[in-house]
Design a protein around this motif. Structure first.
Motif, PDB file in Angstrom:
ATOM      1  N   ARG A 284       0.800  -1.222   0.000  1.00  0.00           N
ATOM      2  CA  ARG A 284       0.000   0.000   0.000  1.00  0.00           C
ATOM      3  C   ARG A 284       0.833   1.274   0.000  1.00  0.00           C
ATOM      4  O   ARG A 284       0.352   2.323  -0.429  1.00  0.00           O
ATOM      5  CB  ARG A 284      -0.932   0.035   1.212  1.00  0.00           C
ATOM      6  N   LEU A 285       2.040   1.194   0.535  1.00  0.00           N
ATOM      7  CA  LEU A 285       2.839   2.420   0.614  1.00  0.00           C
ATOM      8  C   LEU A 285       3.968   2.402  -0.406  1.00  0.00           C
ATOM      9  O   LEU A 285       4.657   3.392  -0.598  1.00  0.00           O
ATOM     10  CB  LEU A 285       3.430   2.597   2.019  1.00  0.00           C
ATOM     11  N   ASN A 286       4.151   1.228  -1.010  1.00  0.00           N
ATOM     12  CA  ASN A 286       5.224   1.086  -1.975  1.00  0.00           C
ATOM     13  C   ASN A 286       6.569   1.437  -1.334  1.00  0.00           C
ATOM     14  O   ASN A 286       7.450   2.021  -1.970  1.00  0.00           O
ATOM     15  CB  ASN A 286       4.942   1.998  -3.179  1.00  0.00           C
ATOM     16  N   SER A 287       6.694   1.088  -0.050  1.00  0.00           N
ATOM     17  CA  SER A 287       7.911   1.452   0.677  1.00  0.00           C
ATOM     18  C   SER A 287       8.837   0.242   0.779  1.00  0.00           C
ATOM     19  O   SER A 287       8.490  -0.858   0.368  1.00  0.00           O
ATOM     20  CB  SER A 287       7.543   1.939   2.078  1.00  0.00           C
ATOM     21  N   THR A 288      10.023   0.451   1.303  1.00  0.00           N
ATOM     22  CA  THR A 288      10.965  -0.638   1.539  1.00  0.00           C
ATOM     23  C   THR A 288      11.179  -0.770   3.043  1.00  0.00           C
ATOM     24  O   THR A 288      12.051  -0.125   3.614  1.00  0.00           O
ATOM     25  CB  THR A 288      12.313  -0.331   0.841  1.00  0.00           C
ATOM     26  N   PRO A 289      10.323  -1.589   3.698  1.00  0.00           N
ATOM     27  CA  PRO A 289      10.491  -1.725   5.148  1.00  0.00           C
ATOM     28  C   PRO A 289      11.763  -2.489   5.497  1.00  0.00           C
ATOM     29  O   PRO A 289      12.093  -3.479   4.839  1.00  0.00           O
ATOM     30  CB  PRO A 289       9.241  -2.507   5.582  1.00  0.00           C
ATOM     31  N   LEU A 290      12.471  -2.025   6.487  1.00  0.00           N
ATOM     32  CA  LEU A 290      13.639  -2.734   7.001  1.00  0.00           C
ATOM     33  C   LEU A 290      13.263  -3.222   8.400  1.00  0.00           C
ATOM     34  O   LEU A 290      13.236  -2.449   9.352  1.00  0.00           O
ATOM     35  CB  LEU A 290      14.848  -1.790   7.068  1.00  0.00           C
ATOM     36  N   VAL A 291      12.946  -4.503   8.490  1.00  0.00           N
ATOM     37  CA  VAL A 291      12.440  -5.049   9.750  1.00  0.00           C
ATOM     38  C   VAL A 291      13.595  -5.188  10.753  1.00  0.00           C
ATOM     39  O   VAL A 291      14.512  -5.975  10.544  1.00  0.00           O
ATOM     40  CB  VAL A 291      11.756  -6.422   9.499  1.00  0.00           C
ATOM     41  N   LEU A 292      13.554  -4.396  11.812  1.00  0.00           N
ATOM     42  CA  LEU A 292      14.632  -4.417  12.813  1.00  0.00           C
ATOM     43  C   LEU A 292      14.276  -5.260  14.024  1.00  0.00           C
ATOM     44  O   LEU A 292      15.127  -5.555  14.849  1.00  0.00           O
ATOM     45  CB  LEU A 292      14.941  -2.991  13.312  1.00  0.00           C
ATOM     46  N   GLN A 293      12.992  -5.601  14.144  1.00  0.00           N
ATOM     47  CA  GLN A 293      12.543  -6.351  15.324  1.00  0.00           C
ATOM     48  C   GLN A 293      11.501  -7.389  14.924  1.00  0.00           C
ATOM     49  O   GLN A 293      10.792  -7.203  13.937  1.00  0.00           O
ATOM     50  CB  GLN A 293      11.866  -5.405  16.326  1.00  0.00           C
ATOM     51  N   LEU A 294      11.398  -8.435  15.732  1.00  0.00           N
ATOM     52  CA  LEU A 294      10.290  -9.392  15.601  1.00  0.00           C
ATOM     53  C   LEU A 294       9.603  -9.482  16.957  1.00  0.00           C
ATOM     54  O   LEU A 294      10.278  -9.438  17.991  1.00  0.00           O
ATOM     55  CB  LEU A 294      10.819 -10.782  15.225  1.00  0.00           C
ATOM     56  N   PRO A 295       8.275  -9.611  16.964  1.00  0.00           N
ATOM     57  CA  PRO A 295       7.603  -9.712  18.259  1.00  0.00           C
ATOM     58  C   PRO A 295       7.869 -11.056  18.950  1.00  0.00           C
ATOM     59  O   PRO A 295       8.005 -12.085  18.285  1.00  0.00           O
ATOM     60  CB  PRO A 295       6.118  -9.581  17.910  1.00  0.00           C
ATOM     61  N   ILE A 296       7.946 -11.021  20.272  1.00  0.00           N
ATOM     62  CA  ILE A 296       8.027 -12.254  21.065  1.00  0.00           C
ATOM     63  C   ILE A 296       6.675 -12.403  21.760  1.00  0.00           C
ATOM     64  O   ILE A 296       6.273 -11.524  22.526  1.00  0.00           O
ATOM     65  CB  ILE A 296       9.135 -12.173  22.131  1.00  0.00           C
ATOM     66  N   GLY A 297       5.981 -13.469  21.461  1.00  0.00           N
ATOM     67  CA  GLY A 297       4.637 -13.668  22.022  1.00  0.00           C
ATOM     68  C   GLY A 297       3.634 -12.814  21.273  1.00  0.00           C
ATOM     69  O   GLY A 297       4.011 -11.951  20.473  1.00  0.00           O
ATOM     70  N   ALA A 298       2.368 -13.067  21.526  1.00  0.00           N
ATOM     71  CA  ALA A 298       1.334 -12.331  20.797  1.00  0.00           C
ATOM     72  C   ALA A 298       0.177 -12.018  21.720  1.00  0.00           C
ATOM     73  O   ALA A 298      -0.014 -12.675  22.761  1.00  0.00           O
ATOM     74  CB  ALA A 298       0.839 -13.164  19.607  1.00  0.00           C
ATOM     75  N   GLU A 299      -0.570 -10.991  21.311  1.00  0.00           N
ATOM     76  CA  GLU A 299      -1.790 -10.584  22.012  1.00  0.00           C
ATOM     77  C   GLU A 299      -1.498 -10.424  23.513  1.00  0.00           C
ATOM     78  O   GLU A 299      -0.532  -9.754  23.866  1.00  0.00           O
ATOM     79  CB  GLU A 299      -2.918 -11.567  21.698  1.00  0.00           C
ATOM     80  N   ALA A 300      -2.304 -11.058  24.377  1.00  0.00           N
ATOM     81  CA  ALA A 300      -2.107 -10.839  25.815  1.00  0.00           C
ATOM     82  C   ALA A 300      -0.728 -11.313  26.271  1.00  0.00           C
ATOM     83  O   ALA A 300      -0.203 -10.852  27.287  1.00  0.00           O
ATOM     84  CB  ALA A 300      -3.206 -11.548  26.594  1.00  0.00           C
TER      85      ALA A 300
END
Ligand code: GDP
Length: 415
Positions: A156-172
């Protein structure tokens, strides 16, 4: 008492926080002000119990960010947060804000992903090549999906994301993030307080494979954007954390990619690494090209002004606010030279001389009167009679028009 503010410009960040309504712009800003503390005095560090007391009071009442530019401090850096309205009706105003900020943080709702207003503001930021980072917020919510949001940034943004982090665990059970630059885990297990209170841990075993995969993607994306990284990458050489960070900064400033972080502002998880990243990766006023204006009455003859205190003064009035105690305040971004209280300057658009009344730096809970302020800074000025949004103020002997804006000048009521 009025004070002089002379700051090492390399340590100033003028940033905007942009988001679709409800994505968490206000909450993220509040948390930033919480972590940076607001009880600073010039020359002092920014810790102390008074800050906490203020936060407690404000938490009871609910903080309202009432200023068009709020100054805070993080690790020796001055961060000026410029208010960028997210609502689509304010498009002209958003454009004006973008013109005065040097970098931006886009906040996304981890469930909704990339929403229409963010697309609008993102396009405007593209127009000015504003270096941007992304913060995927609300990872504690049911249905939050960090990687889907990253995909949407591409689509949607036609951007180049550079993922620096990943989530640990989800939701609650969202617990923290994997830091893909340092290859470590940052976790928040208890209630978070002021300061550096995340725990640094080993990457959890069940995420080791995904972390290795995304570390590789990070290196590939960075190599595409940066020759120095490409060279080492092709040779199979390891890059140190410092080398990686320097390359991320170069590529972000060149608007080639957008570092992406994540967390939940609401639960105070992820905001300190976000502040660290603002300081590390977003530009200082010195990283921005000299501003180009033109001669008064002659748009063909360009005049450039460098962000230095010994240049002739030039500044742009970008927002008019009505303060209940002070009356009309005009927010000015100083591009070159010094703005001094009591000085007479020229409004090169109206052609009239203007006397600068009091000059204030605005903080979340107070304003600070200052005698003079240098290039790269953003302040609120009292006493200007004929200055409207988009007008240039400049040294009488060295006139310049920075911008010929034709927007109407709204008066923003401050609660
Ligand atoms: P803004 O319109 O972008 O300024 O959004 P707000 O900061 O006002 O947030 C909108 C709503 O989302 C509020 O009810 C917040 O309490 C809530 N919110 C903000 N951040 C988070 C978050 O990280 N997690 C959850 N669950 N809710 C959040």
């Amino acid at each position: 008492m009025a004070v002089d503010i002379t700051t090492d410009l390399t340590k100033v960040r003028n940033i905007g926080i942009m988001a679709h309504i409800d994505a968490g712009k206000t909450t993220t800003t509040e948390r930033i002000l919480f972590y940076t503390g607001i009880n600073y005095k010039i020359g002092d560090t920014h810790e102390g119990s008074a800050t906490m007391d203020w936060m407690e009071q404000e938490q009871e009442r609910g903080i309202t960010i009432t200023s068009a530019a709020t100054t805070c401090w993080w690790k020796d850096h001055q961060i000026n947060i410029i208010d960028t309205p997210g609502h689509v009706d304010f498009t002209a105003e958003v454009e004006r804000s973008l013109r005065v900020l040097d970098g931006a943080v886009a906040v996304f709702d981890g469930v909704a992903g990339v929403e229409p207003q963010t697309m609008t503001v993102w396009r405007q930021a593209n127009k000015y090549a504003v270096p941007r980072m992304c913060f995927v917020n609300k990872l504690d919510r049911t249905g939050a999906d960090f990687l889907r949001c990253v995909d949407m940034m591409v689509e949607r943004l036609n951007s180049t994301p550079l993922v620096l982090q990943l989530p640990i665990g989800a939701e609650a059970d969202f617990l923290g993030v994997v830091d893909l630059v340092g290859m470590r885990a940052l976790t928040w297990r208890g209630e978070t307080k002021m300061g550096e209170d995340y725990e640094v841990e080993e990457i959890p075993a069940e995420l080791a494979e995904q972390a290795a995969e995304y570390r590789e993607k990070l290196l590939e994306t960075l190599a595409e954007a940066d020759d120095a990284v490409m060279e080492k990458y092709l040779e199979g050489e390891e890059l140190s954390v410092e080398e990686l960070e320097a390359a991320i900064r170069r590529a972000t400033l060149a608007d080639k990619l957008n570092p992406v972080l994540c967390g939940t502002a609401f639960k105070n998880k992820g905001v300190q690494p976000l502040l660290d990243a603002v300081v590390k990766f977003l530009p200082s006023p010195l990283d921005i090209d000299a501003i180009i204006g033109h001669k008064v009455g002659d748009e063909e003859t360009e005049i450039s002004r460098k962000p230095a205190d010994d240049e002739p003064f030039s500044g742009l009035a970008y927002k008019i606010a009505s303060d209940p105690h002070l009356g009309k305040l005009i927010y000015v971004r100083v591009y070159s030279g010094k703005l001094e209280a009591g000085a007479t300057v020229l409004n090169s658009v109206s052609g009239k001389k203007e006397r600068i009344g009091k000059v204030y730096q605005m903080h979340a809970n107070k304003r600070e009167e200052i005698a003079s302020v240098g290039a790269g800074q953003i302040v609120a000025v009292m006493g200007l009679k004929d200055t409207k949004t988009g007008h240039t103020l400049c040294d009488q002997q060295n006139p310049v028009v920075l911008e010929s804006m034709t927007f109407p000048a709204p008066v923003i009521e401050v609660a």
